[in-house]
Structures are given as C-alpha cells and as structure tokens.
Write an enzyme that holds these catalytic residues in place. Structure first.
Site, PDB file in Angstrom:
ATOM      1  N   LYS A  12       0.873  -1.077   0.074  1.00  0.00           N
ATOM      2  CA  LYS A  12      -0.027   0.169   0.110  1.00  0.00           C
ATOM      3  C   LYS A  12       0.768   1.275   0.141  1.00  0.00           C
ATOM      4  CE  LYS A  12      -0.623   1.856   3.571  1.00  0.00           C
ATOM      5  NZ  LYS A  12      -0.049   2.917   4.407  1.00  0.00           N
ATOM      6  N   ASP A 140      -6.160   0.652   8.326  1.00  0.00           N
ATOM      7  CA  ASP A 140      -5.947   0.529   6.913  1.00  0.00           C
ATOM      8  C   ASP A 140      -6.360  -0.620   6.153  1.00  0.00           C
ATOM      9  OD1 ASP A 140      -4.332   2.680   7.095  1.00  0.00           O
ATOM     10  OD2 ASP A 140      -2.468   1.900   7.073  1.00  0.00           O
TER      11      ASP A 140
END
Length: 292
Positions: A12, A140
């Site tokens: 990410k 997240d």
C-alpha cells in the site's frame, strides 16, 4: 470450495497523507490517497483440519506466528466468527515486504487473508460484507481489501474511489529501519494540513505534477527526526533519472519515487542499488482501475 488458493498482498502506498486533526479519543484524522503495487507478500491457503500459519521469505524473522500478534490469524478468527464457521486452514505467508515500513504490510496481509479465506471456505461474501470485519483488525485493512486507488478519510473508515488518469512505474526503497507508527504520530506536532482540492468521487488527477503541487506527507518531518536515513533515501530518489515525484509512504521508513513506466523504475532501481546495496528496493507499477 477450493482446496488451495494463493493471493497477493500488495504494498500500500500513500501517494499523499495529510494529518488534519485529532479526535477526543486520541486518534488522528487523515486525508490520504491510497494506491497499490502489483507485487507484494504471497499468501497460500489450503484446506486443513485446524488453523496454522507458517512464515517464510526475506522478512520472516521479523514476524510472530502467534495468534495474539499476527494479523493473518486474527483475520481468520474474526472471519470465522462472523460467518459462523470453524477457522480451519493451513496458511503460508511468504513475507517479501519489510515490516513496520509504512506500506501496509500487516494490513495488506490481513486483507488478503480475508479475501482468500472467503474463497477457501466458500462463503461468497462481497468486499463490502468483509469491510466491517476488516475494520476490527486495523484502520488500513478495509482499504487494502479493494487493492485499487482510494481516497481515505477520517481514521480510515471513509473510503471513496479515486481515478488515476495516468499509468506509472514506482520504486519503493527502505533503508532497513523499522519505524513505529505510534511513535511517529506522537512526534507529530502540527495538525490541520488539509488537501487544497476537493476529495471524493471519480475526479481524476491531471498528472503527477498536480499530485506533487497540491499534496504532501505530514509525517515526513517526524519520521526523519526519528530516522534521519529517511532524508537520505528521499534525496537519493529525487536525484534519479526520470523521477516525477519522491515522497515517503505512510509513517515510513519506506519512500517511493514515481516514474513514467515500470521499465524506467527498474532502470532507476539498478542505478540506486549500485550506490546503496544495503537498502531494500522493489520496482513495480501501480494498479489503476483501468489495469485491473
């Protein structure tokens, strides 16, 4: 129901990250643009009479396979409870991404495990169904379920699609230092740096220059204070041929550089590796909705 499934847990990347405030409970409020690489950790899940986890790969030694510490096992138990099934699977994680590095390794692993177990167990849940389970595991993790560019706001719970109007290569570089996210946030002093263009919706970016001009990473300064090597990485990335943007991802210490394409990123990686063989690097390309 499948007998064996392999899923990728991509890195990410926070193309920007603005800390905009802090809630009364101490959690920081954020605005961020998440994007994902094609490569990352690899998770293989096989049908088994009980739940187990084996960790292999370059960064295996930095992780625990204990259920109290590992997000993959926590994800398996959370999904099993939510779906009313037994948590049974033999899971192997090949840990290719550095840990505590600002690229969502643990969160991406948990999200990939949810997707893989959903298929292995034949649950047929949608990503939207998995999202509340993911949120239990970390801020997240919901965004990592989707593996596509997203605007992320609040403490990670507000997700909206983001269209990148450009293809790009990316080079990720970590100087070999683990940075504690809570420690970096504790060192952050100045909240209130908002994005100066409206977030949300399908609004495309014109180009990488627009991204650079209108955004930043609020955590770069406190991360550099904790780990001066971050500044060295950023300087090295900014000096590479063909670089369009050099920035830190998340709370560090991983930084990234954007290039016109993957080939240019790979050439830059060769050049930088010659100068800094001790740094971890990965050249790849970002996934965009049109390339899924």
């Amino acid at each position: 129901m499948a007998d064996s499934i392999t899923v990728i847990a991509p890195a990410k990347v926070n193309l920007f990250l603005h800390v905009t405030g802090r809630r009364d409970d101490g959690y920081h409020l954020l605005e961020s643009l998440f994007a994902f690489t094609r490569r990352g950790d690899e998770i293989t899940l096989k049908a088994a009479p009980e739940l187990s986890l084996t960790i292999e790969g370059e960064f295996a030694g930095t992780l625990s396979a204990d259920v109290d510490d590992n997000l993959i096992l926590k994800a398996a138990h959370a999904l099993a409870v939510a779906a009313g099934v037994e948590a049974r699977a033999a899971i192997t994680l090949r840990k290719n991404l550095p840990v505590a590095a600002g690229i969502g390794g643990g969160s991406a692993d948990a999200a990939a495990a949810l997707r893989g177990l959903n298929s292995l167990w034949g649950l047929k849940l949608s990503l939207a169904d998995l999202e509340p389970i993911a949120y239990q595991l970390g801020a997240d993790v919901p965004a990592c379920l989707y593996e596509t560019p997203l605007f992320v706001e609040g403490v990670g719970e507000k997700l909206s699609p983001a269209t990148l109007s450009w293809r790009t290569g990316i080079l990720l570089v970590n100087p070999g230092v683990m940075l504690s996210t809570p420690a970096v946030f504790r060192a952050f002093k100045d909240a209130g740096s908002h994005f100066d263009m409206p977030l949300g919706g399908e609004r495309p970016w014109a180009d990488v220059a627009t991204l650079a001009r209108h955004s930043h990473n609020s955590l770069e300064a406190p991360a550099i204070s904790a780990c001066p090597l971050v500044a060295d990485v950023l300087k090295a990335l900014a000096g590479l041929k063909g670089v369009q943007l050099a920035r830190m991802s998340g709370s560090g210490a991983t930084c990234f550089a954007l290039f016109e394409d993957k080939t240019t990123a790979e050439a830059a990686a060769v050049s930088l590796k010659n100068a800094h063989p001790e740094w971890w690097m990965m050249a790849d390309e970002l996934v965009t909705p049109s390339s899924l």
